[in-house]
Write an enzyme that holds these catalytic residues in place. Structure first.
Site, PDB file in Angstrom:
ATOM      1  CG  HIS A  95      46.657  17.484 -14.824  1.00 17.97           C
ATOM      2  ND1 HIS A  95      45.775  16.622 -15.428  1.00 17.97           N
ATOM      3  CD2 HIS A  95      46.502  18.671 -15.447  1.00 17.97           C
ATOM      4  CE1 HIS A  95      45.120  17.257 -16.381  1.00 17.97           C
ATOM      5  NE2 HIS A  95      45.540  18.517 -16.412  1.00 17.97           N
ATOM      6  CG  HIS A 138      46.323  22.968 -15.801  1.00 23.51           C
ATOM      7  ND1 HIS A 138      47.299  23.227 -16.725  1.00 23.51           N
ATOM      8  CD2 HIS A 138      45.729  21.818 -16.201  1.00 23.51           C
ATOM      9  CE1 HIS A 138      47.299  22.285 -17.639  1.00 23.51           C
ATOM     10  NE2 HIS A 138      46.356  21.420 -17.342  1.00 23.51           N
ATOM     11  CD  GLN A 191      43.162  21.690 -18.943  1.00 20.55           C
ATOM     12  OE1 GLN A 191      43.429  20.513 -18.830  1.00 20.55           O
ATOM     13  NE2 GLN A 191      43.607  22.412 -19.951  1.00 20.55           N
ATOM     14  CE1 TYR A 218      45.623  23.560 -22.768  1.00 20.09           C
ATOM     15  CE2 TYR A 218      46.615  24.057 -20.654  1.00 20.09           C
ATOM     16  CZ  TYR A 218      46.369  23.171 -21.679  1.00 20.09           C
ATOM     17  OH  TYR A 218      46.847  21.902 -21.605  1.00 20.09           O
TER      18      TYR A 218
END
Length: 140
Positions: A62, A64, A129, A125
């Protein structure tokens, strides 16, 4: 991170979006040179549109992105521009992506406005990761 208010002819704004999207079937194909090129392409497209990348992390399964944009750029427009551009270029440059997946990205994405939490919290955040205890390995 201090609030950075931008001014346009019609008003003042400070819009930040946390956008997350995944490859089709959440396959872990974003590694090595593919991940590096994906990062580069996202930054290029954001520069082209005048969107400010605050934080970006390309994980194996994924992506971010914390991006600041103008009020005329909807979150869906931002996500679709980035997904379409990166898919076209990455599938042209890396034939393995064409043979393993019918399309690079899934049709869905997650987006949240950055307002309920501070921008620094979202950035921390995204930047941490690979430090999560359930993550195996580091950046490839």
């Amino acid at each position: 991170m201090a609030r950075e208010v931008r001014v346009s002819a019609g008003g003042a704004y400070d819009l930040g979006y946390h956008v997350v999207w995944c490859p089709k079937y959440r396959r872990p194909v974003l590694t090595g040179p593919i991940a590096a090129r994906c990062d580069e392409l996202i930054r290029t497209k954001c520069d082209e549109h005048g969107w400010q990348v605050i934080a970006l992390e390309v994980m194996p399964d994924h992506v971010h992105l914390f991006v600041k944009a103008r009020p005329i750029d909807s979150p869906a427009h931002i996500a679709n521009q980035l997904k379409g551009f990166t898919s076209r270029v990455l599938r042209a440059e890396f034939p393995s992506l064409r043979s393993r997946l019918p399309t690079l990205w899934s049709r869905s994405f997650f987006v949240a406005t950055v307002g309920a939490v501070s921008a620094a919290t979202v950035r921390r955040y995204i930047d941490t990761q690979y430090e999560r205890p359930w993550r195996k390995g580091g950046p490839s």
